[in-house]
Design a protein around this motif. Structure first.
Motif, mmCIF file in Angstrom:
data_model
loop_
_atom_site.group_PDB
_atom_site.id
_atom_site.type_symbol
_atom_site.label_atom_id
_atom_site.label_comp_id
_atom_site.label_asym_id
_atom_site.label_seq_id
_atom_site.Cartn_x
_atom_site.Cartn_y
_atom_site.Cartn_z
ATOM 1 N N TYR A 1 0.865 -1.183 0.000
ATOM 2 C CA TYR A 1 0.000 0.000 0.000
ATOM 3 C C TYR A 1 0.892 1.220 0.000
ATOM 4 N N TYR A 2 0.600 2.170 -0.862
ATOM 5 C CA TYR A 2 1.368 3.414 -0.850
ATOM 6 C C TYR A 2 0.455 4.595 -1.161
ATOM 7 N N CYS B 1 2.432 11.172 -2.146
ATOM 8 C CA CYS B 1 2.451 12.457 -1.443
ATOM 9 C C CYS B 1 2.733 13.636 -2.377
ATOM 10 N N PRO C 1 14.329 11.829 5.956
ATOM 11 C CA PRO C 1 14.540 11.294 7.302
ATOM 12 C C PRO C 1 14.081 9.845 7.417
ATOM 13 N N THR C 2 14.505 9.212 8.476
ATOM 14 C CA THR C 2 14.125 7.815 8.684
ATOM 15 C C THR C 2 12.609 7.690 8.914
ATOM 16 N N GLY C 3 12.055 6.596 8.427
ATOM 17 C CA GLY C 3 10.653 6.271 8.710
ATOM 18 C C GLY C 3 9.625 7.154 8.032
ATOM 19 N N CYS C 4 9.989 7.785 6.890
ATOM 20 C CA CYS C 4 9.020 8.683 6.242
ATOM 21 C C CYS C 4 8.405 8.058 5.000
ATOM 22 N N LYS D 1 10.248 6.020 2.466
ATOM 23 C CA LYS D 1 11.111 5.806 1.296
ATOM 24 C C LYS D 1 11.087 4.336 0.849
ATOM 25 N N THR D 2 11.255 3.452 1.823
ATOM 26 C CA THR D 2 11.309 2.026 1.479
ATOM 27 C C THR D 2 9.968 1.542 0.938
ATOM 28 N N ARG D 3 8.891 1.973 1.589
ATOM 29 C CA ARG D 3 7.569 1.556 1.124
ATOM 30 C C ARG D 3 7.329 2.021 -0.307
ATOM 31 N N TYR E 1 17.961 -1.738 -4.533
ATOM 32 C CA TYR E 1 17.686 -0.656 -3.575
ATOM 33 C C TYR E 1 18.739 -0.693 -2.477
ATOM 34 N N PRO F 1 4.709 12.792 5.563
ATOM 35 C CA PRO F 1 3.528 13.184 4.775
ATOM 36 C C PRO F 1 2.779 14.345 5.426
ATOM 37 N N GLU G 1 -2.428 1.639 8.167
ATOM 38 C CA GLU G 1 -1.349 0.747 8.587
ATOM 39 C C GLU G 1 -1.556 0.158 9.977
ATOM 40 N N THR H 1 6.859 8.697 10.837
ATOM 41 C CA THR H 1 5.541 8.090 10.577
ATOM 42 C C THR H 1 5.513 6.676 11.163
ATOM 43 N N ARG H 2 6.644 5.989 11.085
ATOM 44 C CA ARG H 2 6.723 4.612 11.607
ATOM 45 C C ARG H 2 6.353 4.567 13.084
HETATM 46 P P1 ADP Z 1 11.992 4.799 5.453
HETATM 47 O O1 ADP Z 1 12.400 3.823 4.400
HETATM 48 O O2 ADP Z 1 11.870 6.207 4.956
HETATM 49 O O3 ADP Z 1 12.842 4.700 6.709
HETATM 50 P P2 ADP Z 1 9.509 3.295 5.539
HETATM 51 O O4 ADP Z 1 9.212 3.280 4.082
HETATM 52 O O5 ADP Z 1 9.954 2.024 6.164
HETATM 53 O O6 ADP Z 1 10.524 4.453 5.931
HETATM 54 O O7 ADP Z 1 8.187 3.867 6.255
HETATM 55 C C1 ADP Z 1 7.819 3.505 7.548
HETATM 56 C C2 ADP Z 1 6.375 3.084 7.516
HETATM 57 O O8 ADP Z 1 5.558 4.243 7.315
HETATM 58 C C3 ADP Z 1 6.042 2.154 6.364
HETATM 59 O O9 ADP Z 1 6.227 0.808 6.742
HETATM 60 C C4 ADP Z 1 4.590 2.452 6.098
HETATM 61 O O10 ADP Z 1 3.787 1.704 7.019
HETATM 62 C C5 ADP Z 1 4.441 3.915 6.491
HETATM 63 N N1 ADP Z 1 4.401 4.909 5.414
HETATM 64 C C6 ADP Z 1 5.135 6.053 5.395
HETATM 65 N N2 ADP Z 1 4.798 6.792 4.311
HETATM 66 C C7 ADP Z 1 3.857 6.083 3.641
HETATM 67 C C8 ADP Z 1 3.089 6.337 2.442
HETATM 68 N N3 ADP Z 1 3.250 7.463 1.734
HETATM 69 N N4 ADP Z 1 2.190 5.403 2.060
HETATM 70 C C9 ADP Z 1 2.016 4.268 2.789
HETATM 71 N N5 ADP Z 1 2.694 3.986 3.924
HETATM 72 C C10 ADP Z 1 3.595 4.891 4.353
#
Ligand code: ADP
Length: 273
Positions: free
Chosen positions: A21-22, A25, A47-50, A52-54, A110, A183, A195, A227-228
């Motif tokens: 799910y994404y 933004c 920043p961390t947890g925003c 990027k990975t998702r 990645y 976000p 989530e 956000t995490r």
């Molecule tokens: P990062 O890679 O930036 O450290 P993540 O991608 O792991 O962060 O994001 C942390 C969690 O925040 C994800 O597992 C997801 O649950 C949620 N999240 C953050 N931004 C979004 C988004 N735009 N859409 C869906 N989920 C998001």
């Protein structure tokens, strides 16, 4: 692909339950697609947890590519990434590492926390990040050309206070880049609801609380709450854990060990929840 709201994107794909799910933004999905089609590597700062990975997981799924994810750190050697000769069944055989597999298979590669990688790693993937899209395997003498569909995506957290871990201009300028941030409030509320399965009114309170904490520069936090962390509090609350205790466990305790800071955060939690 279905769009649940103007910006909410969730893949349905081929009845695959685990499709990510994404919630888009900005125009990051379009940028990614153009970079992919132009065979350009992408640098995502933030920043961390925003998210990027998702985002990368979502785009890999959208583009139908497999994703190879590597968390970079100082202990990861070039052999860990590219491969090594191993003694198997009485003979010495070359075994590809994850980077080599991604290059052969045309996956999305990645590299998370790219600035943490050792300098010999950066050198090893140099030719992958420009028009050559090549990987040289010194040990086998192979010169691999990346298969169609290969894309290099790296992330970097510029806010993280480590002057030695800056990316050099000669490395940065190989990538097209985009900056992520947490976000916007309405989107973050929606994401936290989705989530954590917490109800919307609680999600709203949690996001507002965290936005207040993000504004408090005088707390000298190493990093703002992500956000995490909001999602983690939501998950605890959704399971019936009391809201204030959940926010203390998932937010304040994760952010600091300093009694004064913890006290200030806990007061904010009591006011907000
Ligand atoms: P990062 O890679 O930036 O450290 P993540 O991608 O792991 O962060 O994001 C942390 C969690 O925040 C994800 O597992 C997801 O649950 C949620 N999240 C953050 N931004 C979004 C988004 N735009 N859409 C869906 N989920 C998001």
């Amino acid at each position: 692909m279905i769009r649940q709201k103007s910006n909410v994107i969730q893949s349905t794909g081929m009845a695959n339950q685990s499709e990510p799910y994404y919630y888009e933004c900005g125009n990051e999905c379009t940028l990614f697609r153009h970079a992919y089609e132009s065979r350009l590597p992408l640098l995502i700062k933030g920043p961390t947890g925003c998210g990027k990975t998702r985002f990368v997981e979502y785009m890999a799924s959208e583009l139908g590519r497999s994703l190879v994810t590597i968390s970079c750190n100082e202990d990861t050697t070039v052999s860990d990434l590219l491969g090594r000769h191993l003694f198997i069944g009485g003979e010495t055989r070359w075994v590809d590492g994850p980077v080599t597999r991604a290059v052969r298979e045309g996956s999305i590669l990645y590299l998370d926390e790219f600035a943490e990688a050792r300098s010999d790693t950066l050198v090893a993937i140099h030719a992958l990040s420009d028009h050559r899209r090549c990987l040289y395997l010194d040990r086998t003498g192979e010169e691999l050309h990346a298969a169609d569909g290969f894309m290099l995506v790296v992330t970097y957290n510029p806010g993280y206070q480590r002057s030695l871990k800056e990316l050099k201009p000669s490395t940065r300028q190989r990538f097209v880049a985009t900056t992520f941030d947490y976000p916007a409030e309405d989107k973050e509320i929606e994401i936290v609801c989705h989530e954590s399965q917490v109800e919307s009114a609680i999600s709203k309170k949690l996001v507002k609380l965290v936005n207040r904490i993000r504004e408090l520069k005088n707390l000298n936090l190493m990093e703002a709450p992500s956000t995490r962390l909001i999602i983690a509090s939501g998950q605890l609350i959704a399971r019936g854990f009391p809201a204030r205790q959940a926010a203390r466990a998932a937010i304040s305790q994760s952010l600091s060990d300093d009694d004064e800071v913890l006290n200030a955060l806990d007061q904010l939690i009591d006011l907000s929840l």
